[in-house]
Write a protein that holds these residues in place. Sequence first.
Motif, mmCIF file in Angstrom:
data_model
loop_
_atom_site.group_PDB
_atom_site.id
_atom_site.type_symbol
_atom_site.label_atom_id
_atom_site.label_comp_id
_atom_site.label_asym_id
_atom_site.label_seq_id
_atom_site.Cartn_x
_atom_site.Cartn_y
_atom_site.Cartn_z
ATOM 1 N N ASP A 151 37.269 -39.858 -4.639
ATOM 2 C CA ASP A 151 35.818 -39.890 -4.429
ATOM 3 C C ASP A 151 35.473 -39.964 -2.946
ATOM 4 O OD1 ASP A 151 35.292 -39.723 -7.113
ATOM 5 O OD2 ASP A 151 34.970 -41.876 -7.399
ATOM 6 N N GLU A 152 36.271 -40.712 -2.188
ATOM 7 C CA GLU A 152 36.031 -40.815 -0.746
ATOM 8 C C GLU A 152 36.315 -39.491 -0.046
ATOM 9 O OE1 GLU A 152 36.940 -45.511 0.230
ATOM 10 O OE2 GLU A 152 38.625 -44.166 -0.189
ATOM 11 N N LEU A 153 37.351 -38.793 -0.492
ATOM 12 C CA LEU A 153 37.651 -37.479 0.075
ATOM 13 C C LEU A 153 36.521 -36.494 -0.212
ATOM 14 C CD1 LEU A 153 41.449 -37.152 -0.773
ATOM 15 C CD2 LEU A 153 40.457 -37.149 1.524
ATOM 16 N N ILE A 154 36.025 -36.519 -1.433
ATOM 17 C CA ILE A 154 34.913 -35.638 -1.800
ATOM 18 C C ILE A 154 33.687 -35.954 -0.950
ATOM 19 C CG2 ILE A 154 33.276 -35.071 -3.635
ATOM 20 C CD1 ILE A 154 35.591 -35.472 -5.627
ATOM 21 N N ALA A 155 33.425 -37.246 -0.741
ATOM 22 C CA ALA A 155 32.278 -37.653 0.072
ATOM 23 C C ALA A 155 32.432 -37.175 1.515
ATOM 24 C CB ALA A 155 32.114 -39.171 0.028
ATOM 25 N N LEU A 156 33.653 -37.259 2.048
ATOM 26 C CA LEU A 156 33.907 -36.780 3.412
ATOM 27 C C LEU A 156 33.659 -35.275 3.513
ATOM 28 C CD1 LEU A 156 37.182 -38.716 4.378
ATOM 29 C CD2 LEU A 156 34.927 -38.978 5.436
ATOM 30 N N ALA A 157 34.136 -34.538 2.515
ATOM 31 C CA ALA A 157 33.946 -33.087 2.516
ATOM 32 C C ALA A 157 32.469 -32.730 2.416
ATOM 33 C CB ALA A 157 34.727 -32.459 1.365
ATOM 34 N N GLN A 158 31.736 -33.451 1.586
ATOM 35 C CA GLN A 158 30.307 -33.194 1.439
ATOM 36 C C GLN A 158 29.557 -33.505 2.727
ATOM 37 O OE1 GLN A 158 29.464 -35.629 -2.004
ATOM 38 N NE2 GLN A 158 29.748 -33.913 -3.428
ATOM 39 N N GLN A 159 29.993 -34.543 3.428
ATOM 40 C CA GLN A 159 29.370 -34.895 4.704
ATOM 41 C C GLN A 159 29.601 -33.790 5.735
ATOM 42 O OE1 GLN A 159 30.593 -38.662 6.323
ATOM 43 N NE2 GLN A 159 29.573 -38.322 8.282
ATOM 44 N N CYS A 160 30.830 -33.287 5.795
ATOM 45 C CA CYS A 160 31.137 -32.182 6.714
ATOM 46 C C CYS A 160 30.272 -30.967 6.405
ATOM 47 C CB CYS A 160 32.612 -31.798 6.611
ATOM 48 S SG CYS A 160 33.740 -32.929 7.442
ATOM 49 N N SER A 161 30.143 -30.678 5.127
ATOM 50 C CA SER A 161 29.353 -29.520 4.721
ATOM 51 C C SER A 161 27.887 -29.687 5.100
ATOM 52 C CB SER A 161 29.481 -29.314 3.212
ATOM 53 O OG SER A 161 28.677 -28.237 2.783
ATOM 54 N N SER A 162 27.339 -30.864 4.842
ATOM 55 C CA SER A 162 25.922 -31.091 5.142
ATOM 56 C C SER A 162 25.654 -31.034 6.641
ATOM 57 C CB SER A 162 25.469 -32.438 4.568
ATOM 58 O OG SER A 162 26.145 -33.511 5.199
ATOM 59 N N GLU A 163 26.644 -31.409 7.440
ATOM 60 C CA GLU A 163 26.468 -31.427 8.894
ATOM 61 C C GLU A 163 26.737 -30.074 9.544
ATOM 62 O OE1 GLU A 163 29.064 -34.473 10.281
ATOM 63 O OE2 GLU A 163 27.793 -36.129 9.595
ATOM 64 N N LEU A 164 27.610 -29.266 8.939
ATOM 65 C CA LEU A 164 28.111 -28.086 9.645
ATOM 66 C C LEU A 164 27.811 -26.741 8.984
ATOM 67 C CD1 LEU A 164 31.639 -29.516 10.550
ATOM 68 C CD2 LEU A 164 29.722 -29.181 12.122
ATOM 69 N N LEU A 165 27.666 -26.710 7.667
ATOM 70 C CA LEU A 165 27.590 -25.417 6.982
ATOM 71 C C LEU A 165 26.418 -24.573 7.458
ATOM 72 C CD1 LEU A 165 28.659 -23.443 4.875
ATOM 73 C CD2 LEU A 165 27.274 -24.636 3.158
ATOM 74 N N GLN A 166 25.233 -25.176 7.539
ATOM 75 C CA GLN A 166 24.053 -24.406 7.912
ATOM 76 C C GLN A 166 24.186 -23.798 9.306
ATOM 77 O OE1 GLN A 166 21.323 -23.673 5.874
ATOM 78 N NE2 GLN A 166 21.153 -22.207 7.551
ATOM 79 N N SER A 167 24.659 -24.596 10.250
ATOM 80 C CA SER A 167 24.800 -24.083 11.615
ATOM 81 C C SER A 167 25.865 -22.996 11.693
ATOM 82 C CB SER A 167 25.141 -25.225 12.582
ATOM 83 O OG SER A 167 26.371 -25.833 12.241
ATOM 84 N N GLU A 168 26.909 -23.115 10.876
ATOM 85 C CA GLU A 168 27.954 -22.093 10.880
ATOM 86 C C GLU A 168 27.475 -20.798 10.232
ATOM 87 O OE1 GLU A 168 31.496 -22.652 12.401
ATOM 88 O OE2 GLU A 168 29.634 -23.364 13.284
ATOM 89 N N LEU A 169 26.645 -20.901 9.217
ATOM 90 C CA LEU A 169 26.054 -19.706 8.624
ATOM 91 C C LEU A 169 25.166 -18.991 9.640
ATOM 92 C CD1 LEU A 169 25.119 -21.042 5.081
ATOM 93 C CD2 LEU A 169 26.774 -19.232 5.569
ATOM 94 N N GLU A 170 24.442 -19.762 10.420
ATOM 95 C CA GLU A 170 23.579 -19.163 11.434
ATOM 96 C C GLU A 170 24.401 -18.572 12.579
ATOM 97 O OE1 GLU A 170 20.789 -22.147 12.568
ATOM 98 O OE2 GLU A 170 19.865 -22.255 10.579
#
Length: 223
Positions: A151-170
């Motif tokens: 669960d902690e690993l999943i939370a870490l991955a979700q945090q990375c995604s929320s912080e980085l995915l949008q900017s990387e798509l742009e």
Amino acid sequence: MSQARYVRTGATNYLLDAGLQWGGAPAVKGVRDPAVELMHTLVTVHAEVFAGCEPLLDKTLGILVEGLIDTLLSLFLEHKDTNFKLLDANGYCQLMLELEYFETILNQYFTSGASESLKSLQGILLEKATESCLRESDDDDKHQGGTISPDELIALAQQCSSELLQSELERTRINTACFMESFPLEFAPESVKVAYASFRGSMDASNGVFMGAQAVGSTQRWR
């Protein structure tokens, strides 16, 4: 099918030949160049099919995207005891971010088979990362805390995604725009809509500058 071999080669380069030690991966800072290069492979295929036989675009890309995810899954399983003997939390988060990046951009071509393979791959990555973190904890005599739970690993991955995915798509929005050209925008994930809007805005601005320069040049030419 040459396009399928092309995609498989791109997937192999992305997953196995990038030179990253997955058991000692650096902090996640965004989508890696090998992931963008893999997208470039699919952009090239998209352009070839679109130019050669547009009516078959959806079917062809659906087959190739499903093949891509199946290839990533099979490559990981084949090399889980060599290249992926260890997968630390950073490595897990890196792969999860990039898988979500692929899924977001290629969403319109995801078949049910591709979705199932992606879920399987994500589950296997979580299992390997949990196992690796447990082994790291057992081997570290100075470790005072508990192991990292799934669960902690999943939370870490979700945090990375929320912080980085949008900017990387742009940042790589040309790829997003390519795949959005033939797809109604209202059916796309919100992250794709935002990145596509950003891309169109920058393109319109560039075109405006270009047209303005042309107009000035034309006026000067006829004076």
